[in-house]
Design an enzyme around this catalytic site. Structure first.
Site, PDB file in Angstrom:
ATOM      1  N   GLU A 173       0.913  -1.144  -0.128  1.00  0.00           N
ATOM      2  CA  GLU A 173       0.067  -0.116   0.076  1.00  0.00           C
ATOM      3  C   GLU A 173       0.820   1.122   0.090  1.00  0.00           C
ATOM      4  O   GLU A 173       0.792   2.126   1.082  1.00  0.00           O
ATOM      5  CB  GLU A 173      -0.995   0.045   1.167  1.00  0.00           C
ATOM      6  CG  GLU A 173      -1.957  -1.123   1.133  1.00  0.00           C
ATOM      7  CD  GLU A 173      -3.064  -1.283   2.165  1.00  0.00           C
ATOM      8  OE1 GLU A 173      -3.321  -0.175   2.754  1.00  0.00           O
ATOM      9  OE2 GLU A 173      -4.093  -1.752   1.830  1.00  0.00           O
ATOM     10  N   GLU A 300      -5.093  -8.766  -0.255  1.00  0.00           N
ATOM     11  CA  GLU A 300      -5.849  -8.113   0.770  1.00  0.00           C
ATOM     12  C   GLU A 300      -7.221  -8.380   0.337  1.00  0.00           C
ATOM     13  O   GLU A 300      -7.291  -7.451  -0.557  1.00  0.00           O
ATOM     14  CB  GLU A 300      -5.126  -7.129   1.367  1.00  0.00           C
ATOM     15  CG  GLU A 300      -4.010  -7.349   2.201  1.00  0.00           C
ATOM     16  CD  GLU A 300      -3.667  -5.972   2.913  1.00  0.00           C
ATOM     17  OE1 GLU A 300      -4.553  -5.521   3.598  1.00  0.00           O
ATOM     18  OE2 GLU A 300      -2.268  -5.947   2.969  1.00  0.00           O
TER      19      GLU A 300
HETATM   20  O1  AHR Z   1      -5.471  -5.837   6.923  1.00  0.00           O
HETATM   21  C1  AHR Z   1      -5.281  -4.668   7.697  1.00  0.00           C
HETATM   22  C2  AHR Z   1      -4.615  -3.632   6.859  1.00  0.00           C
HETATM   23  O2  AHR Z   1      -5.405  -3.443   5.933  1.00  0.00           O
HETATM   24  C3  AHR Z   1      -3.424  -3.697   6.358  1.00  0.00           C
HETATM   25  O3  AHR Z   1      -2.237  -3.793   7.209  1.00  0.00           O
HETATM   26  C4  AHR Z   1      -3.210  -3.032   5.269  1.00  0.00           C
HETATM   27  O4  AHR Z   1      -2.459  -2.960   4.184  1.00  0.00           O
HETATM   28  C5  AHR Z   1      -4.709  -2.522   4.779  1.00  0.00           C
HETATM   29  O5  AHR Z   1      -4.884  -1.200   4.925  1.00  0.00           O
END
Ligand code: AHR
Length: 499
Positions: A173, A300
């Site tokens: 990110e 994610e």
């Molecule tokens: O999964 C929780 C958080 O969500 C992670 O650390 C991040 O990459 C995303 O914003």
């Protein structure tokens, strides 16, 4: 009556097992308590890893595990997590709850966990606050077998042989918690950092993942790929994408367990949005990589609700209901259907954080409805996607904007010829009469299982089996396929062998 047409002759590509991957971050009780309790714990463990959790994850056939973050990855300095435990540095986990991180789970422990799980390894490096040298040395420490400062250090720390590093993420990110970069800047940084992710094993290269977009940030995908062009595949094997479902939006999120039918449909329709994201980011990737050499890595995804009342807001602990099961079923079917581009996906997160497959409380453990979906869908791993189509689907929901199809499916063929059909009934109340029609196959043996309960049902430590996979026998084998009735709010797996 809805009909599923399956053309078993039309194989559309292999479903990479890693689509069924998981994510574990130093966040809340995911690593500590959830996976790692330490060698001296009363909770049964092998080298500090919880035996009950490892067994459950092996049963679910976990193919790959991502670690150490997430946002944590871009402030993690791996050298803090090696060597004798009493000498490891302590730090404050500023992102997640402000708690002390004692670094007792580090590189050696991660590879030991993956050894016990029998899964592939995905390590996420630090671009946001780490140096090129630090990243390069981590890869050397993990993978180099010869004589070198980092290989020697690993040996000194008790691990003679290198480990197999399957995937490596160059930042996380980086448009946000990983450095708030602009895509043009990140593209240049990516090119530089990835240069020093050395390939010490030509026969087993590390698969390099470039940090991709958040949700519908198509501009990021475009600019990062443009910045790595021409031939972006020379710099990256994969490009990531993150997408979380928040029924009431990022600020409010919404309760994990207390919701009505209107919110059910809204949540599921937001899960269905993954189809558009994969298609549109995929179209940009097609422009820069028409031969589809670069994998889309959705590392994610999942439901992100308001934390369980009374828990640390920074720990992101939430319960998991039948609604989560349907979100998992829908999303995994979408990934299967896009297996030509989606090569890996990691649900966030594996234990005790967000849409987990396992929850723990002291020595107790519970499998969530999402766990059962992953367990049912495990047959798709490595199978060939088959052409399928459902006729007779209606759009349902309580708000025009958030309507969903009644049914959604994916179908694959395993190496041994067994056909796997996973089917979701998204309706809260509507039972569905179904017929499966094959192009040529005449079904012989069929085995099936089902996950069904009321929409907000979930498992607790006192009632761990309220929602669980059960045998499904209520089907009729016909000349051309099958007939059966699908209960409302359910996920079904049918495994069909020809006569
Ligand atoms: O999964 C929780 C958080 O969500 C992670 O650390 C991040 O990459 C995303 O914003």
């Amino acid at each position: 009556m809805a009909k599923i047409y399956i053309n078993e002759k039309n194989k559309k590509g292999q479903i990479n097992p890693e689509i069924y991957g998981h994510f574990s971050e130093h966040l809340g009780r995911c690593i500590y308590e959830g996976l790692y309790v330490g060698e001296n714990s009363d909770i049964p463990n092998e080298n500090g890893m919880r035996t009950d959790v490892v067994e459950a994850l092996r049963e679910m056939k976990i193919p790959v595990l991502r670690w150490p973050g997430g946002c944590f990855a871009d402030e993690y300095h791996w050298k803090d997590g090696i060597g004798p435990k009493e000498g490891r540095k302590k730090m404050i986990n500023t992102h997640w709850g402000g708690v002390v991180e004692d670094n007792s789970f580090g590189t050696h422990e991660f590879f030991e966990l993956c050894r016990q799980l029998g899964c592939k390894t995905y390590v996420n490096g630090n671009v946001g606050s780490g140096t090129v040298q630090e990243m390069s040395e981590w890869v050397e420490y993990i993978t180099f077998d010869g004589v070198s400062p980092m290989a020697d250090l690993r040996k000194k720390n008790g691990h003679e042989d290198s480990w197999k590093l399957d995937y490596f993420g160059v930042g996380n990110e980086n448009w946000g918690c990983g450095g708030n970069m602009r895509p043009e800047y990140y593209a240049d940084e990516y090119r530089r950092y990835q240069t020093y992710v050395r390939q010490y094993h030509r026969d087993a290269p590390v698969y390099k993942i470039c940090g991709g977009a958040n949700v519908a940030d198509y501009d990021w995908t475009e600019k990062v790929l443009a910045g790595c062009s021409p031939d972006a595949y020379r710099f990256m094997d994969g490009l990531s994408l993150h997408y979380y479902v928040h029924p009431e939006g990022w600020e409010v999120k919404g309760s994990a367990t207390d919701f009505d039918a209107k919110t059910w449909y809204k949540t599921l329709s937001k899960a269905m949005y993954m189809e558009e994201l994969v298609t549109r980011h995929g179209a940009i990737m097609d422009k820069y990589d028409p031969e589809k050499k670069i994998g889309m890595i959705v590392d994610e995804w999942g439901d992100w609700f308001t934390v369980e009342p009374g828990t640390n807001p920074g720990f992101l602990y939430q319960q998991n209901t039948m609604r989560d099961a349907l979100v998992a079923g829908i999303t995994l079917n979408i990934f299967n259907r896009h297996c030509d581009r989606v090569k890996m996906a990691c649900i966030a997160q594996m234990v005790n954080v967000l849409q987990s497959v396992i929850l723990t409380e002291g020595p107790r453990m519970v499998k969530t409805p999402t766990y059962h979906v992953f367990h049912m869908y495990r047959y798709h791993q490595g199978a060939q996607l088959l052409d399928s189509y459902i006729e007779g689907v209606e759009m349902i929901g309580e708000e025009e904007e958030y309507r969903v199809p009644t049914l959604q499916e994916s179908v694959s063929s395993s190496e041994d010829g067994v056909i796997n059909l996973t089917l979701n009934n998204l309706s809260v109340t509507g039972v569905q009469e179904m017929e499966v029609v094959f192009a040529e196959l005449k079904p012989g043996q069929v085995s099936a299982s089902i996950l069904t309960q009321q929409m907000d049902a979930y498992n607790t430590f006192d009632e761990p089996n309220r929602v669980q996979e059960e045998e499904f026998t209520d089907f009729e084998i016909t000349e051309k396929g099958l007939k059966f009735t699908v209960p409302a709010c359910s996920v079904v797996l049918l495994r069909i062998t020809g006569r």
